[in-house]
Scaffold this motif. Structure first.
Motif, PDB file in Angstrom:
ATOM      1  N   SER A  12       0.835  -1.193   0.000  1.00  0.00           N
ATOM      2  CA  SER A  12       0.000   0.000   0.000  1.00  0.00           C
ATOM      3  C   SER A  12       0.875   1.251   0.000  1.00  0.00           C
ATOM      4  N   ILE A  13       0.564   2.131  -0.938  1.00  0.00           N
ATOM      5  CA  ILE A  13       1.310   3.377  -1.079  1.00  0.00           C
ATOM      6  C   ILE A  13       0.404   4.541  -0.679  1.00  0.00           C
ATOM      7  N   PRO A  14       0.683   5.172   0.465  1.00  0.00           N
ATOM      8  CA  PRO A  14      -0.024   6.408   0.789  1.00  0.00           C
ATOM      9  C   PRO A  14       0.666   7.547   0.038  1.00  0.00           C
ATOM     10  N   VAL A  15      -0.114   8.426  -0.557  1.00  0.00           N
ATOM     11  CA  VAL A  15       0.511   9.495  -1.351  1.00  0.00           C
ATOM     12  C   VAL A  15      -0.272  10.793  -1.219  1.00  0.00           C
ATOM     13  N   PHE A  16       0.471  11.882  -1.208  1.00  0.00           N
ATOM     14  CA  PHE A  16      -0.095  13.226  -1.321  1.00  0.00           C
ATOM     15  C   PHE A  16       0.878  14.044  -2.151  1.00  0.00           C
ATOM     16  N   ASN A  17       0.405  14.535  -3.285  1.00  0.00           N
ATOM     17  CA  ASN A  17       1.236  15.329  -4.202  1.00  0.00           C
ATOM     18  C   ASN A  17       2.576  14.635  -4.457  1.00  0.00           C
ATOM     19  N   GLY A  18       2.488  13.425  -4.932  1.00  0.00           N
ATOM     20  CA  GLY A  18       3.686  12.609  -5.137  1.00  0.00           C
ATOM     21  C   GLY A  18       4.103  12.444  -6.577  1.00  0.00           C
ATOM     22  N   SER A  19       3.695  13.344  -7.448  1.00  0.00           N
ATOM     23  CA  SER A  19       3.976  13.163  -8.871  1.00  0.00           C
ATOM     24  C   SER A  19       5.461  13.054  -9.189  1.00  0.00           C
ATOM     25  N   ASN A  20       6.301  13.621  -8.350  1.00  0.00           N
ATOM     26  CA  ASN A  20       7.737  13.575  -8.632  1.00  0.00           C
ATOM     27  C   ASN A  20       8.357  12.194  -8.414  1.00  0.00           C
ATOM     28  N   TYR A  21       7.772  11.340  -7.569  1.00  0.00           N
ATOM     29  CA  TYR A  21       8.378  10.039  -7.256  1.00  0.00           C
ATOM     30  C   TYR A  21       7.455   8.838  -7.431  1.00  0.00           C
ATOM     31  N   ILE A  22       6.165   9.056  -7.603  1.00  0.00           N
ATOM     32  CA  ILE A  22       5.209   7.941  -7.589  1.00  0.00           C
ATOM     33  C   ILE A  22       5.476   6.905  -8.687  1.00  0.00           C
ATOM     34  N   LYS A  23       5.903   7.343  -9.843  1.00  0.00           N
ATOM     35  CA  LYS A  23       6.146   6.404 -10.943  1.00  0.00           C
ATOM     36  C   LYS A  23       7.261   5.418 -10.575  1.00  0.00           C
ATOM     37  N   THR A  50      -0.487  13.386  -9.699  1.00  0.00           N
ATOM     38  CA  THR A  50      -0.451  12.031  -9.133  1.00  0.00           C
ATOM     39  C   THR A  50      -1.548  11.146  -9.723  1.00  0.00           C
ATOM     40  N   GLN A  51      -2.775  11.627  -9.744  1.00  0.00           N
ATOM     41  CA  GLN A  51      -3.887  10.798 -10.222  1.00  0.00           C
ATOM     42  C   GLN A  51      -3.688  10.368 -11.673  1.00  0.00           C
ATOM     43  N   SER A  52      -3.316  11.271 -12.548  1.00  0.00           N
ATOM     44  CA  SER A  52      -3.154  10.903 -13.960  1.00  0.00           C
ATOM     45  C   SER A  52      -1.985   9.937 -14.149  1.00  0.00           C
ATOM     46  N   ILE A  53      -0.937  10.079 -13.354  1.00  0.00           N
ATOM     47  CA  ILE A  53       0.185   9.143 -13.445  1.00  0.00           C
ATOM     48  C   ILE A  53      -0.271   7.748 -13.041  1.00  0.00           C
ATOM     49  N   VAL A  54      -0.964   7.637 -11.914  1.00  0.00           N
ATOM     50  CA  VAL A  54      -1.429   6.331 -11.450  1.00  0.00           C
ATOM     51  C   VAL A  54      -2.408   5.727 -12.460  1.00  0.00           C
ATOM     52  N   GLU A  55      -3.317   6.522 -12.972  1.00  0.00           N
ATOM     53  CA  GLU A  55      -4.321   6.009 -13.903  1.00  0.00           C
ATOM     54  C   GLU A  55      -3.733   5.642 -15.266  1.00  0.00           C
ATOM     55  N   SER A  56      -2.497   6.021 -15.536  1.00  0.00           N
ATOM     56  CA  SER A  56      -1.866   5.650 -16.807  1.00  0.00           C
ATOM     57  C   SER A  56      -1.411   4.192 -16.814  1.00  0.00           C
ATOM     58  N   TYR A  88      -0.177 -10.683   4.081  1.00  0.00           N
ATOM     59  CA  TYR A  88       0.961  -9.884   4.512  1.00  0.00           C
ATOM     60  C   TYR A  88       0.766  -8.456   4.024  1.00  0.00           C
ATOM     61  N   PHE A  89       1.385  -7.512   4.726  1.00  0.00           N
ATOM     62  CA  PHE A  89       1.173  -6.092   4.429  1.00  0.00           C
ATOM     63  C   PHE A  89       2.490  -5.324   4.440  1.00  0.00           C
ATOM     64  N   VAL A  90       2.646  -4.453   3.454  1.00  0.00           N
ATOM     65  CA  VAL A  90       3.788  -3.542   3.371  1.00  0.00           C
ATOM     66  C   VAL A  90       3.252  -2.139   3.134  1.00  0.00           C
ATOM     67  N   LEU A  91       3.672  -1.189   3.968  1.00  0.00           N
ATOM     68  CA  LEU A  91       3.362   0.223   3.766  1.00  0.00           C
ATOM     69  C   LEU A  91       4.582   0.842   3.096  1.00  0.00           C
ATOM     70  N   LEU A  92       4.413   1.332   1.879  1.00  0.00           N
ATOM     71  CA  LEU A  92       5.521   1.844   1.083  1.00  0.00           C
ATOM     72  C   LEU A  92       5.272   3.305   0.731  1.00  0.00           C
ATOM     73  N   PRO A  93       5.960   4.237   1.387  1.00  0.00           N
ATOM     74  CA  PRO A  93       5.773   5.651   1.052  1.00  0.00           C
ATOM     75  C   PRO A  93       6.039   5.920  -0.428  1.00  0.00           C
ATOM     76  N   HIS A  94       5.366   6.905  -0.974  1.00  0.00           N
ATOM     77  CA  HIS A  94       5.434   7.170  -2.422  1.00  0.00           C
ATOM     78  C   HIS A  94       6.818   7.588  -2.905  1.00  0.00           C
ATOM     79  N   ASP A  95       7.690   7.990  -2.011  1.00  0.00           N
ATOM     80  CA  ASP A  95       9.032   8.396  -2.423  1.00  0.00           C
ATOM     81  C   ASP A  95      10.077   7.335  -2.092  1.00  0.00           C
TER      82      ASP A  95
END
Length: 166
Positions: A12-23, A50-56, A88-95
């Motif tokens: 799971s990736i929590p993200v806020f304004n992560g367009s610079n690293y989310i990809k 962020t949304q358009s990158i994820v939706e791509s 199993y669960f992994v929390l992975l920050p967007h950066d």
């Protein structure tokens, strides 16, 4: 009748304004040697791309959830846990990124039912992917009691976000 097997791991990736690293973060999960996972991206109402990158991405393992309003970082982390369906669960920050065999190695360690949490050494990289420094607490794998693990995490701080838990 087709029976879909549940994912074994929820990343799971929590993200806020992560367009610079989310990809890079998403790609590091999709390129894992262990493929039985779901990737949940919980967007805390980003105002960037962020949304358009994820939706791509066109991968059935990806589930994108966008909060209607910003609920704060801790509540967004909680939402990540709530949306998970894996064993199993992994929390992975967007950066952050995972090395290609991270999930495979974590699952292998968790086959020992006495282990409830695994984490690894880490390296800090800059925006170009250059390593700034590495942090490794031990040269060999360690097995701690619950109390020892908590004390070790505090003493030798390691970002718990990139750990895998049962």
């Amino acid at each position: 009748m087709i029976i879909k097997k549940s994912p074994f791991i929820s990343v799971s990736i929590p993200v806020f304004n992560g367009s610079n690293y989310i990809k890079g973060c998403i790609n590091s999960v999709l390129e894992q040697s262990y493929a039985n996972f779901e990737l949940i991206i919980v967007d805390n109402c980003s105002s960037d791309e962020t949304q358009s990158i994820v939706e791509s991405y066109n991968d059935e393992r990806i589930r994108y959830i966008r909060n209607k309003k910003n609920i704060g970082a801790i509540n967004n982390f909680t939402r990540c846990v709530e949306m998970a369906t894996g064993d199993y669960f992994v929390l992975l920050p967007h950066d952050d990124i995972l090395l290609p065999k991270a999930l495979e190695e974590f699952v292998s360690a968790l086959e020992n039912k006495n282990i409830g949490l695994v984490y690894s050494a880490m390296q800090v990289i800059n925006e170009n992917g250059d390593t700034l420094y590495r942090k490794k607490n031990y040269d060999n794998d360690m097995l701690f009691t619950s109390e020892e693990a908590l004390a070790d995490l505090i003493k030798n701080f390691m970002p718990i976000q990139c750990a895998m838990v049962r």
